[in-house]
Scaffold this motif. Structure first.
Motif, PDB file in Angstrom:
ATOM      1  N   GLY A  61      77.771   2.436 -58.856  1.00 32.53           N
ATOM      2  CA  GLY A  61      76.932   2.985 -59.903  1.00 32.53           C
ATOM      3  C   GLY A  61      75.516   3.297 -59.476  1.00 32.53           C
ATOM      4  N   GLN A  62      75.224   3.224 -58.185  1.00 36.17           N
ATOM      5  CA  GLN A  62      73.866   3.478 -57.698  1.00 36.17           C
ATOM      6  C   GLN A  62      73.642   4.915 -57.256  1.00 36.17           C
ATOM      7  N   SER A  63      74.615   5.790 -57.462  1.00 34.08           N
ATOM      8  CA  SER A  63      74.497   7.208 -57.091  1.00 34.08           C
ATOM      9  C   SER A  63      74.141   7.373 -55.621  1.00 34.08           C
ATOM     10  N   LEU A  64      74.931   6.761 -54.768  1.00 34.65           N
ATOM     11  CA  LEU A  64      74.754   6.914 -53.329  1.00 34.65           C
ATOM     12  C   LEU A  64      75.482   8.172 -52.879  1.00 34.65           C
ATOM     13  N   ALA A  65      75.020   8.766 -51.791  1.00 35.47           N
ATOM     14  CA  ALA A  65      75.658   9.981 -51.274  1.00 35.47           C
ATOM     15  C   ALA A  65      75.558  10.000 -49.755  1.00 35.47           C
ATOM     16  N   PRO A  66      76.589  10.527 -49.086  1.00 36.29           N
ATOM     17  CA  PRO A  66      76.554  10.612 -47.620  1.00 36.29           C
ATOM     18  C   PRO A  66      75.758  11.826 -47.171  1.00 36.29           C
ATOM     19  N   SER A  67      75.378  11.830 -45.901  1.00 39.52           N
ATOM     20  CA  SER A  67      74.829  13.044 -45.299  1.00 39.52           C
ATOM     21  C   SER A  67      75.995  13.998 -45.050  1.00 39.52           C
ATOM     22  N   GLN A  68      75.690  15.225 -44.695  1.00 44.80           N
ATOM     23  CA  GLN A  68      76.760  16.179 -44.401  1.00 44.80           C
ATOM     24  C   GLN A  68      77.625  15.676 -43.243  1.00 44.80           C
ATOM     25  N   LEU A  69      76.994  15.172 -42.190  1.00 42.34           N
ATOM     26  CA  LEU A  69      77.752  14.677 -41.041  1.00 42.34           C
ATOM     27  C   LEU A  69      78.603  13.459 -41.410  1.00 42.34           C
ATOM     28  N   VAL A  70      78.031  12.533 -42.152  1.00 38.53           N
ATOM     29  CA  VAL A  70      78.771  11.340 -42.555  1.00 38.53           C
ATOM     30  C   VAL A  70      79.917  11.727 -43.491  1.00 38.53           C
ATOM     31  N   VAL A  99      83.897  12.020 -55.102  1.00 39.76           N
ATOM     32  CA  VAL A  99      83.767  12.987 -56.183  1.00 39.76           C
ATOM     33  C   VAL A  99      82.661  13.977 -55.828  1.00 39.76           C
ATOM     34  N   PRO A 100      83.013  15.227 -55.512  1.00 42.79           N
ATOM     35  CA  PRO A 100      81.980  16.216 -55.181  1.00 42.79           C
ATOM     36  C   PRO A 100      81.066  16.476 -56.374  1.00 42.79           C
ATOM     37  N   THR A 101      79.805  16.730 -56.059  1.00 45.29           N
ATOM     38  CA  THR A 101      78.850  17.081 -57.109  1.00 45.29           C
ATOM     39  C   THR A 101      78.866  18.590 -57.316  1.00 45.29           C
ATOM     40  N   ASP A 102      78.454  19.023 -58.479  1.00 46.56           N
ATOM     41  CA  ASP A 102      78.372  20.455 -58.770  1.00 46.56           C
ATOM     42  C   ASP A 102      77.183  21.072 -58.058  1.00 46.56           C
ATOM     43  N   GLU A 103      77.305  22.333 -57.695  1.00 44.97           N
ATOM     44  CA  GLU A 103      76.204  23.054 -57.061  1.00 44.97           C
ATOM     45  C   GLU A 103      74.966  22.983 -57.945  1.00 44.97           C
ATOM     46  N   GLY A 104      73.823  22.750 -57.335  1.00 42.62           N
ATOM     47  CA  GLY A 104      72.571  22.777 -58.059  1.00 42.62           C
ATOM     48  C   GLY A 104      72.303  21.547 -58.906  1.00 42.62           C
ATOM     49  N   ASP A 105      73.109  20.485 -58.766  1.00 42.97           N
ATOM     50  CA  ASP A 105      72.905  19.284 -59.573  1.00 42.97           C
ATOM     51  C   ASP A 105      71.654  18.515 -59.179  1.00 42.97           C
ATOM     52  N   GLU A 106      71.213  18.630 -57.929  1.00 44.31           N
ATOM     53  CA  GLU A 106      70.073  17.850 -57.480  1.00 44.31           C
ATOM     54  C   GLU A 106      68.958  18.745 -56.980  1.00 44.31           C
ATOM     55  N   THR A 107      67.749  18.385 -57.331  1.00 41.83           N
ATOM     56  CA  THR A 107      66.569  19.042 -56.787  1.00 41.83           C
ATOM     57  C   THR A 107      66.306  18.443 -55.412  1.00 41.83           C
ATOM     58  N   PRO A 108      65.495  19.114 -54.585  1.00 36.97           N
ATOM     59  CA  PRO A 108      65.191  18.537 -53.272  1.00 36.97           C
ATOM     60  C   PRO A 108      64.569  17.141 -53.362  1.00 36.97           C
ATOM     61  N   SER A 109      63.688  16.912 -54.330  1.00 34.93           N
ATOM     62  CA  SER A 109      63.080  15.578 -54.431  1.00 34.93           C
ATOM     63  C   SER A 109      64.112  14.536 -54.855  1.00 34.93           C
ATOM     64  N   ALA A 111      67.298  14.705 -54.122  1.00 36.95           N
ATOM     65  CA  ALA A 111      68.136  14.504 -52.931  1.00 36.95           C
ATOM     66  C   ALA A 111      67.457  13.539 -51.960  1.00 36.95           C
ATOM     67  N   ARG A 112      66.152  13.685 -51.784  1.00 34.28           N
ATOM     68  CA  ARG A 112      65.430  12.752 -50.896  1.00 34.28           C
ATOM     69  C   ARG A 112      65.517  11.325 -51.436  1.00 34.28           C
ATOM     70  N   ALA A 113      65.355  11.173 -52.739  1.00 32.76           N
ATOM     71  CA  ALA A 113      65.440   9.841 -53.350  1.00 32.76           C
ATOM     72  C   ALA A 113      66.848   9.263 -53.180  1.00 32.76           C
ATOM     73  N   THR A 114      67.867  10.099 -53.342  1.00 30.77           N
ATOM     74  CA  THR A 114      69.247   9.642 -53.165  1.00 30.77           C
ATOM     75  C   THR A 114      69.476   9.218 -51.725  1.00 30.77           C
ATOM     76  N   ARG A 115      68.961   9.996 -50.780  1.00 30.43           N
ATOM     77  CA  ARG A 115      69.098   9.652 -49.365  1.00 30.43           C
ATOM     78  C   ARG A 115      68.455   8.298 -49.089  1.00 30.43           C
ATOM     79  N   GLU A 116      67.244   8.099 -49.568  1.00 25.04           N
ATOM     80  CA  GLU A 116      66.547   6.836 -49.325  1.00 25.04           C
ATOM     81  C   GLU A 116      67.269   5.667 -49.990  1.00 25.04           C
ATOM     82  N   ARG A 117      67.781   5.878 -51.189  1.00 26.32           N
ATOM     83  CA  ARG A 117      68.534   4.838 -51.900  1.00 26.32           C
ATOM     84  C   ARG A 117      69.814   4.486 -51.126  1.00 26.32           C
TER      85      ARG A 117
END
Length: 154
Positions: A61-70, A99-109, A111-117
């Motif tokens: 439930g923490q909305s984690l996401a992999p990098s493209q390579l991962v 579960v793939p996300t829909d196109e345009g669901d995340e803004t760049p900021s 996405a950065r927060a998701t990456r850091e989380r």
């Protein structure tokens, strides 16, 4: 989100989570699907995918996401359903859905927060992060619980 570190950060090489025979199959799959990726890099990808899945199960439930390579490693792992299901059960006690996300669901900021989380969750789970494999995010989340196809809503 607050993630509590219960053991020393970066104490476990995530590549050790996956059986060597399974790792070999996944490396072959990644390099076949992405010929631009070397076997050595694919091996690192498998380790980071394992760490991502483990952290996802530990912090649902923490909305984690992999990098493209991962995500390449996660996709390869999911294709080996018996191995992936066994890994999820042994490592986190349940299945971690992709579960793939829909196109345009995340803004760049966002996405950065998701990456850091995500990287914080991997470290808090006690795994090393291979920073070179995390330059961006893929269009997927761990979505372990709460999605329409998660066990909680099945």
């Amino acid at each position: 989100m607050t993630i509590t570190v219960e053991r020393p950060v970066g104490t476990t090489d995530p590549a050790t989570l996956v059986d060597p025979e399974v790792t070999g199959r996944l490396v072959r799959r990644i390099t076949a699907d992405h010929p631009e990726i070397s076997a050595a890099t694919a091996h690192r990808i498998v380790g980071q995918a394992a760490a991502f899945v483990a952290a996802s199960g530990r912090y649902p439930g923490q909305s984690l996401a992999p990098s493209q390579l991962v995500d390449y490693g996660w996709h390869a792992f999911i294709l080996h359903t018996v191995d992936y299901s066994r890994f999820c059960s042994q490592t986190v006690g349940g299945f971690v859905h992709h579960v793939p996300t829909d196109e345009g669901d995340e803004t760049p900021s966002a996405a950065r927060a998701t990456r850091e989380r995500t990287l914080a969750a991997i470290r808090a789970a006690g795994f090393t992060v291979d920073e070179e494999l995390w330059p961006d995010l893929a269009k997927c989340t761990q979505c372990h619980a709460g999605c329409t196809d998660s066990p909680k809503n099945s």
